[in-house]
Enzyme design. Structure first.
Site, PDB file in Angstrom:
ATOM      1  N   GLU A  10       0.856  -1.189   0.000  1.00 54.57           N
ATOM      2  CA  GLU A  10       0.000   0.000   0.000  1.00 54.57           C
ATOM      3  C   GLU A  10       0.895   1.243   0.000  1.00 54.57           C
ATOM      4  O   GLU A  10       0.457   2.338   0.326  1.00 54.57           O
ATOM      5  CB  GLU A  10      -0.966   0.002   1.188  1.00 54.57           C
ATOM      6  CG  GLU A  10      -0.318  -0.127   2.542  1.00 54.57           C
ATOM      7  CD  GLU A  10      -1.335  -0.212   3.665  1.00 54.57           C
ATOM      8  OE1 GLU A  10      -2.097   0.746   3.832  1.00 54.57           O
ATOM      9  OE2 GLU A  10      -1.347  -1.243   4.375  1.00 54.57           O
TER      10      GLU A  10
ATOM     11  N   CYS B 260      -3.389  -3.532   4.517  1.00 54.12           N
ATOM     12  CA  CYS B 260      -2.434  -4.528   5.044  1.00 54.12           C
ATOM     13  C   CYS B 260      -2.826  -5.960   4.690  1.00 54.12           C
ATOM     14  O   CYS B 260      -2.122  -6.907   5.038  1.00 54.12           O
ATOM     15  CB  CYS B 260      -2.319  -4.388   6.554  1.00 54.12           C
ATOM     16  SG  CYS B 260      -1.850  -2.743   7.072  1.00 54.12           S
TER      17      CYS B 260
ATOM     18  N   HIS C 185      -1.922 -10.213  12.208  1.00 57.39           N
ATOM     19  CA  HIS C 185      -1.420  -8.958  11.632  1.00 57.39           C
ATOM     20  C   HIS C 185      -1.097  -8.039  12.806  1.00 57.39           C
ATOM     21  O   HIS C 185      -1.931  -7.845  13.699  1.00 57.39           O
ATOM     22  CB  HIS C 185      -2.496  -8.321  10.741  1.00 57.39           C
ATOM     23  CG  HIS C 185      -2.188  -6.902  10.389  1.00 57.39           C
ATOM     24  ND1 HIS C 185      -0.988  -6.532   9.828  1.00 57.39           N
ATOM     25  CD2 HIS C 185      -2.904  -5.741  10.549  1.00 57.39           C
ATOM     26  CE1 HIS C 185      -0.987  -5.221   9.646  1.00 57.39           C
ATOM     27  NE2 HIS C 185      -2.129  -4.717  10.078  1.00 57.39           N
TER      28      HIS C 185
END
Ligand code: COA
Length: 385
Positions: free
Chosen positions: A79, A111, A233
């Site tokens: 990103e 993400c 994450h």
């Protein structure tokens, strides 16, 4: 046929800051950063590094003549793209000196896109088991000086080979994806820093984890004790804790405590580097594999989250030769050098960013194998050492 992650390698920048020093400069209690947010150090990005140089650095560690021969596709998940049209994968392919008969694309969904890249790569390998796909999750997390998100910045890349008969993790067939149109974090085309509603984003992350895990458990008939550990994450390490505790609640049994211990093992590297956006889950997986109690045959869960928002929960089985097929992250982190907060701020403000003029960077202070030398006629100029 088993398909999954065959090899993994990590790369970050050669500079970092101590977050206790940043706290002092920002007039904040250091415990807020190290305990409240759960971060100790943060990668600092010189203007001569970007996702192309970091991605190439990580991927180079995976390439052998045999791997190079089998590569059909490079997917860069990011990103922090450096062009609105041309894929960073093409630049990386060139820097690595790879064959021209290779498909090269870039993928985006905050993400989350590293996980999408892995799932798409699985599909390609299922169509042709002789192919290997190179997935590179590379990002620079940039919120701005003196912002609440500053402490959660970071940078780096995780490169992975996806193939049949993988050596690290055989991915299991069931995965649960979940997406909704939300504005918790985004970066308009005219901005070099992200806009984030951090508190809202945290709540969405916790909800997405519960939703995807619950659906996964319903579909498979498995329970939490079927997992040796879960990798999350990790935009900052506290986030994984919020996700896990949202499911464990007050549980204090052996399974719950094992998952808590494994979470701590998965957070070791994130604490030292910061947020990698698309690569964070996979650096967390490397951290779990290198610092946790993991043995071949164990089932690991993986929770991927990208703002905007998309989540996915899936699982994999650890393979016998996993340890020899991961790059040495501890060595990379030990080789970095510390810079002062003043130096970090100066480097932060000297990025290429949205400049349109020709720029030539001083390369003397950057020994990395790949560098961004500057910009000429609106084209980024890279060098391979
Ligand atoms: N000692 C120990 N802990 C402390 C502390 C101290 N002196 N001061 C504060 N804390 C704790 C708070 O209790 C809080 O913990 P909790 O979240 O468990 O309640 C934590 O530190 C953060 O404090 P808070 O006041 O909420 O911080 P903030 O308003 O500066 O915002 C973030 C923190 C994480 C929301 C902000 O950094 C941010 O927006 N980051 C980016 C978010 C992101 O990455 N989003 C994408 C998600 S995928």
């Amino acid at each position: 046929m088993k398909i999954g992650i065959d090899r993994m390698a990590f790369a970050t920048t050669d500079q970092y800051i101590e977050l206790t020093e940043l706290a002092e400069k920002r007039g904040v209690d250091p415990n807020k950063y190290t305990i409240g947010i759960g971060q100790d150090r943060q990668a600092v990005v010189p203007p001569t590094q970007d996702i192309v140089t970091l991605g190439a650095r990580a991927a180079k560690k995976l390439l052998t003549p045999d791997v190079t021969r089998r590569l059909s596709t490079i997917i860069v998940a990011t990103e922090s793209g450096i062009d609105n049209s041309k894929a960073s994968a093409i630049y990386i392919k060139h820097l690595l000196g790879l064959d021209d008969y290779i498909r090269a694309v870039e993928l985006k969904e905050a993400c989350y896109s590293g996980t999408a890249a892995i799932q798409f790569a699985r599909g390609l390998v299922a169509l042709n088991s002789q192919e290997t796909v190179l997935v590179i999750a590379a990002d620079i997390a940039r919120y701005g000086l003196n912002t609440p998100g500053e402490v959660t910045q970071g940078a780096g890349a995780v490169a992975m080979l996806i193939s049949a008969d993988p050596h690290v993790l055989a991915i299991e067939p069931t995965s649960v994806s979940y997406s909704r149109d939300l504005m918790d974090f985004w970066r308009p085309l005219y901005a070099t820093e992200a806009i984030v509603d951090g508190k809202y984003s945290t709540g969405v992350y916790v909800d997405f984890f519960k939703n995807t895990l619950t659906r996964y458990l319903q579909r498979t008939g498995r329970r939490l004790d079927d997992f040796a550990g879960i990798a999350f994450h990790l935009p900052f390490t506290k986030m994984g804790k919020k996700g896990l505790e949202g499911v464990l609640q007050d549980r204090d049994d052996a399974v719950a405590n094992r998952l808590r211990d494994q979470l701590t093992a998965s957070q070791v590297y994130c604490r030292q580097v910061g947020n990698l956006y698309t690569g964070s889950l996979y650096l967390g997986l490397m951290s779990l594999l290198q610092n946790g109690q993991v043995k071949p045959g164990d089932r690991l869960g993986l929770f991927s989250y990208g703002s905007g928002a998309e989540g996915e929960f899936y699982s994999g089985i650890v393979q016998p030769a996993f340890a020899e097929n991961l790059s040495d992250v501890k060595e990379d982190l030990a080789d970095r050098h510390r810079v002062s907060i003043d130096e970090y701020e100066q480097l932060f403000n000297s990025q290429l960013g949205m400049q349109t003029a020709d720029v030539q960077f001083d390369l003397q202070n950057d020994d990395a194998p790949f560098v961004l030398a500057g910009q000429k006629d609106h084209q980024r100029i890279y060098q391979r050492r």
